[in-house]
Design a protein around this motif. Structure first.
Motif, PDB file in Angstrom:
ATOM      1  N   LEU A  20       0.965  -1.356   0.071  1.00 23.80           N
ATOM      2  CA  LEU A  20       0.273   0.049   0.095  1.00 23.80           C
ATOM      3  C   LEU A  20       0.783   1.041  -0.573  1.00 23.80           C
ATOM      4  CD1 LEU A  20      -2.753  -1.315   3.042  1.00 23.80           C
ATOM      5  CD2 LEU A  20      -2.421  -1.078   0.132  1.00 23.80           C
ATOM      6  N   SER A  21       0.845   2.306  -0.742  1.00 30.42           N
ATOM      7  CA  SER A  21       1.855   3.031  -0.940  1.00 30.42           C
ATOM      8  C   SER A  21       1.643   4.881  -0.441  1.00 30.42           C
ATOM      9  CB  SER A  21       1.655   3.720  -2.750  1.00 30.42           C
ATOM     10  OG  SER A  21       0.113   4.280  -3.265  1.00 30.42           O
ATOM     11  N   GLY A  22       2.599   5.263  -0.131  1.00 28.79           N
ATOM     12  CA  GLY A  22       2.018   6.754   0.009  1.00 28.79           C
ATOM     13  C   GLY A  22       1.997   7.412  -0.182  1.00 28.79           C
ATOM     14  N   LEU A  23       1.299   8.881   0.571  1.00 26.01           N
ATOM     15  CA  LEU A  23      -0.091   9.899  -0.249  1.00 26.01           C
ATOM     16  C   LEU A  23       0.723  10.491  -1.231  1.00 26.01           C
ATOM     17  CD1 LEU A  23      -2.104  11.523   0.072  1.00 26.01           C
ATOM     18  CD2 LEU A  23      -0.814  12.874   1.709  1.00 26.01           C
ATOM     19  N   GLY A  24       0.176  10.195  -2.727  1.00 24.53           N
ATOM     20  CA  GLY A  24       0.685  11.001  -3.611  1.00 24.53           C
ATOM     21  C   GLY A  24       1.661  10.563  -3.979  1.00 24.53           C
ATOM     22  N   THR A  25       2.287   8.898  -4.314  1.00 23.15           N
ATOM     23  CA  THR A  25       3.182   8.022  -4.681  1.00 23.15           C
ATOM     24  C   THR A  25       2.293   8.361  -6.480  1.00 23.15           C
ATOM     25  OG1 THR A  25       3.514   6.887  -3.339  1.00 23.15           O
ATOM     26  CG2 THR A  25       4.214   5.695  -5.258  1.00 23.15           C
ATOM     27  N   ALA A  26       2.933   8.520  -7.887  1.00 26.09           N
ATOM     28  CA  ALA A  26       2.334   8.453  -8.718  1.00 26.09           C
ATOM     29  C   ALA A  26       1.529   7.870  -9.473  1.00 26.09           C
ATOM     30  CB  ALA A  26       3.242   9.539  -9.463  1.00 26.09           C
ATOM     31  N   SER A  27       2.336   6.254  -9.529  1.00 34.31           N
ATOM     32  CA  SER A  27       2.942   5.074  -9.702  1.00 34.31           C
ATOM     33  C   SER A  27       3.107   3.799  -9.288  1.00 34.31           C
ATOM     34  CB  SER A  27       3.452   4.669 -10.962  1.00 34.31           C
ATOM     35  OG  SER A  27       3.352   4.013 -11.985  1.00 34.31           O
ATOM     36  N   PRO A  28       1.633   3.825  -8.248  1.00 35.93           N
ATOM     37  CA  PRO A  28       2.710   2.426  -6.907  1.00 35.93           C
ATOM     38  C   PRO A  28       2.993   1.287  -7.525  1.00 35.93           C
ATOM     39  CG  PRO A  28       0.125   4.145  -6.860  1.00 35.93           C
ATOM     40  CD  PRO A  28       0.517   4.494  -7.854  1.00 35.93           C
ATOM     41  N   ILE A  29       2.158   0.720  -8.843  1.00 36.98           N
ATOM     42  CA  ILE A  29       2.828  -0.748  -9.588  1.00 36.98           C
ATOM     43  C   ILE A  29       3.670  -0.226  -9.523  1.00 36.98           C
ATOM     44  CG2 ILE A  29       2.344  -1.899 -11.335  1.00 36.98           C
ATOM     45  CD1 ILE A  29      -0.612  -1.308 -10.729  1.00 36.98           C
ATOM     46  N   THR A  30       4.337   0.364 -10.855  1.00 33.24           N
ATOM     47  CA  THR A  30       5.702   0.507 -10.693  1.00 33.24           C
ATOM     48  C   THR A  30       7.022   1.307  -9.675  1.00 33.24           C
ATOM     49  OG1 THR A  30       4.655   2.139 -12.558  1.00 33.24           O
ATOM     50  CG2 THR A  30       6.945   1.704 -12.335  1.00 33.24           C
ATOM     51  N   ASP A  31       6.015   1.577  -8.739  1.00 36.31           N
ATOM     52  CA  ASP A  31       7.261   2.058  -7.770  1.00 36.31           C
ATOM     53  C   ASP A  31       7.867   1.243  -6.970  1.00 36.31           C
ATOM     54  OD1 ASP A  31       7.882   4.889  -6.684  1.00 36.31           O
ATOM     55  OD2 ASP A  31       7.275   4.266  -4.545  1.00 36.31           O
ATOM     56  N   PHE A  32       6.768   0.148  -6.475  1.00 43.04           N
ATOM     57  CA  PHE A  32       6.866  -1.109  -5.650  1.00 43.04           C
ATOM     58  C   PHE A  32       6.913  -2.142  -6.407  1.00 43.04           C
ATOM     59  CE2 PHE A  32       3.089   0.191  -2.478  1.00 43.04           C
ATOM     60  CZ  PHE A  32       4.364   0.771  -1.128  1.00 43.04           C
ATOM     61  N   MET A  33       6.936  -2.319  -7.555  1.00 43.40           N
ATOM     62  CA  MET A  33       7.962  -3.526  -8.266  1.00 43.40           C
ATOM     63  C   MET A  33       8.987  -4.331  -8.698  1.00 43.40           C
ATOM     64  SD  MET A  33       6.256  -5.230 -11.362  1.00 43.40           S
ATOM     65  CE  MET A  33       5.300  -3.925 -11.860  1.00 43.40           C
ATOM     66  N   PRO A  34       9.990  -3.901  -8.125  1.00 43.79           N
ATOM     67  CA  PRO A  34      11.689  -3.808  -7.730  1.00 43.79           C
ATOM     68  C   PRO A  34      10.858  -5.049  -6.531  1.00 43.79           C
ATOM     69  CG  PRO A  34      11.845  -1.506  -8.157  1.00 43.79           C
ATOM     70  CD  PRO A  34      11.032  -1.601  -8.508  1.00 43.79           C
ATOM     71  N   LEU A  35      10.258  -4.237  -5.408  1.00 45.80           N
ATOM     72  CA  LEU A  35      10.118  -4.956  -4.139  1.00 45.80           C
ATOM     73  C   LEU A  35       9.041  -5.913  -3.940  1.00 45.80           C
ATOM     74  CD1 LEU A  35      10.964  -5.124  -1.140  1.00 45.80           C
ATOM     75  CD2 LEU A  35       8.773  -3.485  -1.046  1.00 45.80           C
ATOM     76  N   ALA A  36       8.030  -5.571  -5.612  1.00 45.60           N
ATOM     77  CA  ALA A  36       7.137  -6.976  -5.208  1.00 45.60           C
ATOM     78  C   ALA A  36       7.888  -8.229  -6.179  1.00 45.60           C
ATOM     79  CB  ALA A  36       6.369  -6.408  -5.766  1.00 45.60           C
ATOM     80  N   ASP A  37       8.796  -7.826  -7.315  1.00 47.58           N
ATOM     81  CA  ASP A  37      10.224  -9.149  -7.478  1.00 47.58           C
ATOM     82  C   ASP A  37      10.441 -10.289  -6.918  1.00 47.58           C
ATOM     83  OD1 ASP A  37       8.607  -8.100  -9.990  1.00 47.58           O
ATOM     84  OD2 ASP A  37      10.463  -7.196 -10.556  1.00 47.58           O
ATOM     85  N   ARG A  38      11.030  -9.282  -5.835  1.00 46.99           N
ATOM     86  CA  ARG A  38      11.549 -10.259  -5.043  1.00 46.99           C
ATOM     87  C   ARG A  38      10.940 -10.590  -3.729  1.00 46.99           C
ATOM     88  NH1 ARG A  38      14.138  -6.048  -7.024  1.00 46.99           N
ATOM     89  NH2 ARG A  38      16.732  -5.804  -7.027  1.00 46.99           N
ATOM     90  N   LEU A  39       9.857 -10.326  -2.934  1.00 52.56           N
ATOM     91  CA  LEU A  39       8.558 -10.731  -2.699  1.00 52.56           C
ATOM     92  C   LEU A  39       8.369 -11.658  -2.710  1.00 52.56           C
ATOM     93  CD1 LEU A  39       7.024  -7.565  -0.608  1.00 52.56           C
ATOM     94  CD2 LEU A  39       8.900  -9.239   0.349  1.00 52.56           C
ATOM     95  N   SER A  40       7.739 -11.971  -4.620  1.00 53.66           N
ATOM     96  CA  SER A  40       7.745 -12.293  -5.035  1.00 53.66           C
ATOM     97  C   SER A  40       7.534 -13.736  -5.254  1.00 53.66           C
ATOM     98  CB  SER A  40       6.596 -12.304  -6.709  1.00 53.66           C
ATOM     99  OG  SER A  40       7.580 -11.990  -7.436  1.00 53.66           O
ATOM    100  N   ALA A  41       8.938 -14.094  -4.772  1.00 57.41           N
ATOM    101  CA  ALA A  41       9.438 -15.417  -4.654  1.00 57.41           C
ATOM    102  C   ALA A  41       8.902 -16.636  -3.703  1.00 57.41           C
ATOM    103  CB  ALA A  41      11.101 -15.617  -5.256  1.00 57.41           C
ATOM    104  N   ASP A  42       8.442 -15.661  -2.467  1.00 58.88           N
ATOM    105  CA  ASP A  42       7.991 -17.119  -1.798  1.00 58.88           C
ATOM    106  C   ASP A  42       6.448 -16.502  -1.892  1.00 58.88           C
ATOM    107  OD1 ASP A  42      10.912 -17.512  -0.302  1.00 58.88           O
ATOM    108  OD2 ASP A  42      10.854 -15.433   0.103  1.00 58.88           O
ATOM    109  N   TYR A  43       5.229 -15.545  -1.790  1.00 57.50           N
ATOM    110  CA  TYR A  43       4.581 -15.108  -1.084  1.00 57.50           C
ATOM    111  C   TYR A  43       4.239 -14.621  -2.844  1.00 57.50           C
ATOM    112  CZ  TYR A  43       7.705 -14.216   3.065  1.00 57.50           C
ATOM    113  OH  TYR A  43       8.266 -14.551   3.766  1.00 57.50           O
TER     114      TYR A  43
END
Length: 317
Positions: free
Chosen positions: A69-92
């Motif tokens: 869940l993104s911070g206030l006014g983050t223009a593109s949360p999906i893109t903003d979190f993409m590197p972290l999501a890629d790393r977490l997706s190996a296990d979750y």
């Protein structure tokens, strides 16, 4: 003299006419380009919530679900979190939700209260057919929404792992004045887009966003032009004081595992930042605070370490 005054008057009139024409051209170009860009670069799945479109991104196949869940006014949360999501997706299983007014989602006039936003999160997860309980991973202001979520729907929240997340009592120390709704004109007329063309270096985030591809950096810049200072973001900004006050002095339930990953720059800048997070803790055996070197957007530069800490914490709890 009268002739000179008439000439000056005509010059001023033509000046304003030119400005108005340029603003109209800018607004039309911005609207057309935004529509084209969103269609071309859209990522994830579009879901319907109360007649509005919200964008979500789901990756990974794990038994546990992490909701970013993104911070206030983050223009593109999906893109903003993409590197972290890629790393977490190996296990979750990992879900990124873009609130209304963010990323590819619609704007809305709906109140940006804790209740409304949490209900939108729950509705979105239901639409995606993803069952809880969830591990909420909020950045910044979403820490407040996550705490509200955990207090109101405890059976649906397995844990909270915050990324320099906001806490309610912070507005006891620092309150921002309301943002004028007239600022939406900067978005409507495409002025932010214009500035991005005139001052491209102002939007150059390569040095900070070193976990991102060039395509992702490009999308983050475009999303800034789409979403900065839209009505939903301004409404949410103006609700911060009320949303935090609603949860003043609330602490985490003692059976809820919590890991707060704070940015060292935030801790060093505001001497109340670390104590405020520590004050929320009711059970130190499952609720902890860690500090990482970096700024408020820790996931920009610390995706690997955040994923590592999250995995260790989830495994231990």
């Amino acid at each position: 003299m009268k002739k000179s005054i008439r000439i000056i008057g005509k010059i001023i009139l033509w000046f304003f006419v030119i400005i108005v024409v340029l603003l109209i051209i800018s607004a039309l170009a911005h609207k057309i380009l935004t529509s084209m860009e969103k269609d071309k670069y859209k990522i994830g799945k579009t879901i319907d919530i109360n007649g509005k479109h919200m964008q979500a991104y789901v990756t990974g196949q794990g038994d546990k679900t992490i909701v970013l869940l993104s911070g206030l006014g983050t223009a593109s949360p999906i893109t903003d979190f993409m590197p972290l999501a890629d790393r977490l997706s190996a296990d979750y299983k990992v879900v990124i939700l873009e609130y209304f007014g963010y990323g590819f989602s619609d704007t809305t006039n709906a109140e940006r209260s804790n209740e409304y936003i949490v209900n939108e999160i729950r509705t979105a997860l239901n639409q995606l057919e993803i069952k809880g309980p969830y591990i909420l991973m909020p950045h910044s202001i979403s820490g407040v929404y996550s705490l509200y979520f955990a207090m109101k729907y405890p059976d649906e929240v397995e844990a909270i792992i915050g990324i320099d997340e906001s806490v309610p009592n912070q507005t006891k120390f620092s309150k921002d004045p309301d943002m004028s709704h007239s600022l939406t004109l900067l978005n409507t007329f495409g002025i932010i887009r214009d500035v991005s063309y005139l001052l491209p270096d102002a939007w150059d985030s390569k040095s900070e966003n070193n976990n991102y591809t060039q395509e992702q950096i490009k999308l983050k810049k475009m999303a800034t032009a789409w979403n900065s200072l839209n009505k939903s973001v301004i409404n949410e900004f103006n609700m911060v004081n009320k949303n935090t006050e609603e949860l003043y002095d609330v602490k985490y339930p003692d059976n809820l595992p919590v890991l707060a990953i704070l940015a060292k720059e935030s801790v060093d800048t505001d001497n109340y930042w670390l104590p405020l997070h520590q004050q929320l803790i009711t059970n130190p055996s499952i609720q902890k605070v860690e500090t990482l070197a970096g700024g408020h957007y820790l996931h920009w530069t610390n995706a690997d370490k955040i994923a590592e800490l999250a995995k260790e914490f989830i495994s231990a709890n």
